[in-house]
Design a protein around this motif. Structure first.
Motif, PDB file in Angstrom:
ATOM      1  N   GLY A 102       0.795  -1.155  -0.052  1.00 50.17           N
ATOM      2  CA  GLY A 102      -0.220  -0.084   0.076  1.00 50.17           C
ATOM      3  C   GLY A 102       0.642   1.251  -0.067  1.00 50.17           C
ATOM      4  N   VAL A 103       0.261   2.445  -0.361  1.00 49.55           N
ATOM      5  CA  VAL A 103       0.904   3.672  -0.349  1.00 49.55           C
ATOM      6  C   VAL A 103       0.055   4.606   0.462  1.00 49.55           C
ATOM      7  N   VAL A 104       0.612   5.052   1.615  1.00 49.49           N
ATOM      8  CA  VAL A 104      -0.180   5.918   2.587  1.00 49.49           C
ATOM      9  C   VAL A 104       0.591   6.886   3.237  1.00 49.49           C
ATOM     10  N   PRO A 105      -0.131   7.959   3.800  1.00 47.05           N
ATOM     11  CA  PRO A 105       0.617   8.972   4.167  1.00 47.05           C
ATOM     12  C   PRO A 105       1.216   8.495   5.626  1.00 47.05           C
ATOM     13  N   ALA A 143       5.787  -3.068   7.636  1.00 45.55           N
ATOM     14  CA  ALA A 143       6.997  -2.488   7.431  1.00 45.55           C
ATOM     15  C   ALA A 143       6.823  -1.438   6.394  1.00 45.55           C
ATOM     16  N   ARG A 144       7.781  -0.430   6.484  1.00 46.40           N
ATOM     17  CA  ARG A 144       7.492   0.729   5.466  1.00 46.40           C
ATOM     18  C   ARG A 144       8.743   1.521   5.183  1.00 46.40           C
ATOM     19  N   PHE A 145       8.697   2.137   3.934  1.00 41.25           N
ATOM     20  CA  PHE A 145       9.607   2.933   3.828  1.00 41.25           C
ATOM     21  C   PHE A 145       9.265   3.945   2.923  1.00 41.25           C
ATOM     22  N   ALA A 146       9.923   5.352   2.852  1.00 44.72           N
ATOM     23  CA  ALA A 146       9.409   6.637   2.445  1.00 44.72           C
ATOM     24  C   ALA A 146       9.547   6.579   0.795  1.00 44.72           C
ATOM     25  N   HIS A 170       0.708  29.211   5.671  1.00 43.32           N
ATOM     26  CA  HIS A 170      -0.353  28.218   5.418  1.00 43.32           C
ATOM     27  C   HIS A 170       0.175  27.101   4.579  1.00 43.32           C
ATOM     28  N   ARG A 171       1.021  26.131   4.759  1.00 45.83           N
ATOM     29  CA  ARG A 171       1.601  25.132   3.901  1.00 45.83           C
ATOM     30  C   ARG A 171       2.012  24.049   4.999  1.00 45.83           C
ATOM     31  N   TYR A 172       1.973  22.984   4.618  1.00 47.22           N
ATOM     32  CA  TYR A 172       2.753  21.949   5.280  1.00 47.22           C
ATOM     33  C   TYR A 172       2.953  20.810   4.247  1.00 47.22           C
ATOM     34  N   SER A 173       4.053  19.800   4.750  1.00 48.26           N
ATOM     35  CA  SER A 173       4.385  18.794   3.861  1.00 48.26           C
ATOM     36  C   SER A 173       3.938  17.331   4.810  1.00 48.26           C
ATOM     37  N   VAL A 174       3.650  16.076   3.872  1.00 44.90           N
ATOM     38  CA  VAL A 174       3.369  15.013   4.582  1.00 44.90           C
ATOM     39  C   VAL A 174       4.343  13.968   3.656  1.00 44.90           C
ATOM     40  N   THR A 175       4.825  12.849   4.270  1.00 45.83           N
ATOM     41  CA  THR A 175       5.711  12.034   3.490  1.00 45.83           C
ATOM     42  C   THR A 175       4.740  10.755   3.526  1.00 45.83           C
ATOM     43  N   PHE A 176       4.641  10.223   2.260  1.00 46.86           N
ATOM     44  CA  PHE A 176       3.931   8.859   1.689  1.00 46.86           C
ATOM     45  C   PHE A 176       4.953   7.766   1.996  1.00 46.86           C
ATOM     46  N   HIS A 177       4.484   6.758   2.644  1.00 48.30           N
ATOM     47  CA  HIS A 177       5.076   5.557   2.770  1.00 48.30           C
ATOM     48  C   HIS A 177       4.651   4.366   1.846  1.00 48.30           C
ATOM     49  N   ALA A 178       5.517   3.607   1.478  1.00 46.39           N
ATOM     50  CA  ALA A 178       4.940   1.972   0.969  1.00 46.39           C
ATOM     51  C   ALA A 178       5.045   1.137   2.048  1.00 46.39           C
ATOM     52  N   VAL A 179       4.007   0.396   2.299  1.00 43.39           N
ATOM     53  CA  VAL A 179       3.825  -0.280   3.165  1.00 43.39           C
ATOM     54  C   VAL A 179       3.743  -1.624   2.947  1.00 43.39           C
ATOM     55  N   THR A 180       4.084  -2.840   3.623  1.00 47.41           N
ATOM     56  CA  THR A 180       3.999  -4.378   3.368  1.00 47.41           C
ATOM     57  C   THR A 180       3.909  -4.940   4.759  1.00 47.41           C
ATOM     58  N   LEU A 206       9.140  -4.010  -5.426  1.00 47.89           N
ATOM     59  CA  LEU A 206       9.624  -3.279  -4.370  1.00 47.89           C
ATOM     60  C   LEU A 206      11.157  -2.879  -4.684  1.00 47.89           C
ATOM     61  N   ASP A 207      11.903  -3.964  -5.512  1.00 47.40           N
ATOM     62  CA  ASP A 207      13.034  -3.403  -6.166  1.00 47.40           C
ATOM     63  C   ASP A 207      13.164  -2.467  -6.991  1.00 47.40           C
ATOM     64  N   LEU A 208      12.069  -2.451  -7.812  1.00 47.97           N
ATOM     65  CA  LEU A 208      11.707  -1.223  -8.671  1.00 47.97           C
ATOM     66  C   LEU A 208      11.191  -0.030  -7.962  1.00 47.97           C
ATOM     67  N   LEU A 209      10.463  -0.075  -7.028  1.00 47.11           N
ATOM     68  CA  LEU A 209       9.869   1.095  -6.558  1.00 47.11           C
ATOM     69  C   LEU A 209      11.044   1.551  -5.383  1.00 47.11           C
ATOM     70  N   SER A 210      12.162   1.059  -5.036  1.00 52.53           N
ATOM     71  CA  SER A 210      13.101   1.745  -4.334  1.00 52.53           C
ATOM     72  C   SER A 210      14.233   2.313  -5.320  1.00 52.53           C
TER      73      SER A 210
END
Length: 314
Positions: free
Chosen positions: A161-164, A173-176, A269-279, A293-297
């Protein structure tokens, strides 16, 4: 007088698997009519399949009628059990294909809405690479809220999945992947739209009617008089010219460039959010997921800036 114990379920057959797939589709489509297109069979055939499954399970799975389609308590239990069974079958197929060293099977992905306009196209690039390297893999993408994505990964319905970024759930497990910036916008026709930037005050912005997302938090206090379940809903309301709301800059750009939206107080009035891949932690080996996952990294491919007549790559 004691009631007779329920008859134990007979061994699961190919017919049961086929009926459970029909049942799963009906539940996820919300009824027989909507499932017709997905299954490419008639409502009458779907009704027969469902009746057959209820007989085989000895359970009433759903109610259908003028009030619409509704799962029974037994139906909800059967649906959850069916998801685990079907996910287990797919895991078995993936493991056997892994033993043969072949990239075949399915890749089930859950993604938060409206990420496709991000300039860094890591998911798109990885999917392209997977299709090139493994043309027989079937890719299934579901656009659903982050909490549903995480549950789907945990119970095996989704491979990834790809989630904030949020509080890490045990078992994931997750990576940015992405850093996403959001700003506060108003639409054309709003009282602040034609106001000079240096004349817009914090009080004016924070007292204006605002739309707040129900699936995420934002760090700035606004006068929320409307809500939306996703970013498209926020955009709909901002474009009325009656509300202000936060939107990702990559998503709002299409309207900003057309003069239909503008950002307000961009320095504050701005902010940032990191999205992670989760497995799922400790999941069985899956050659398809490992390759994805190899291609995504890998670093995101750079996209050229659009020219006067070009449009931004999606």
């Amino acid at each position: 007088m004691m009631s007779k114990p329920p008859r134990p379920l007979s061994p699961v057959t190919d017919t049961d698997i086929r009926l459970l797939r029909v049942f799963k589709t009906v539940v996820e489509c919300g009824g027989f009519s909507a499932a017709e297109v997905e299954l490419n069979i008639s409502r009458a055939a779907i009704s027969l399949h469902m009746a057959d499954l209820e007989r085989r399970l000895g359970l009433r799975l759903c109610r259908r009628g003028r009030a619409g389609f509704l799962l029974t308590d037994e139906g909800r239990l059967a649906y959850e059990a069916a998801l685990r069974l079907l996910a287990g079958l797919e895991s078995f197929r993936s493991e056997i294909n892994t033993a043969h060293g072949r990239l075949r099977g399915e890749l089930n992905i859950g993604i938060t809405d409206n990420l496709v306009t991000l300039p860094q196209m890591r998911v798109t690039d990885a999917l392209r690479g997977l299709k090139t390297q493994a043309p027989d893999v079937r890719v299934n993408i579901r656009m659903i809220p982050p909490n549903e994505i995480e549950r789907g990964v945990l119970d095996g319905r989704l491979h990834i999945g790809v989630v904030p970024a949020r509080r890490a759930l045990p078992g994931l497990a997750r990576f940015a992947l992405y850093e996403e910036e959001s700003q506060l916008y108003c639409g054309k026709g709003h009282p602040l739209f034609d106001t000079a930037p240096d004349a817009i005050t914090r009080d004016a912005v924070e007292s204006a009617d605002a739309v707040a997302p129900t699936q995420a938090q934002q760090p700035h206090a606004l006068n929320a008089t409307a809500t939306a379940t996703d970013r498209e809903g926020v955009a709909f309301l901002v474009l009325t010219g009656c509300y202000v709301g936060f939107l990702p800059t990559h998503y709002a750009r299409q309207w900003v460039e057309r003069g239909a939206m503008r950002a307000m107080l961009p320095d504050s009035h701005r902010y940032s959010v990191t999205f992670h891949a989760v497995t799922q932690k400790g999941a069985q080996p899956n050659l398809v997921l490992e390759r994805f996952l190899d291609l995504l990294s890998r670093p995101a491919a750079k996209t050229a800036k659009p020219g006067p007549r070009a449009t931004e790559a999606r």
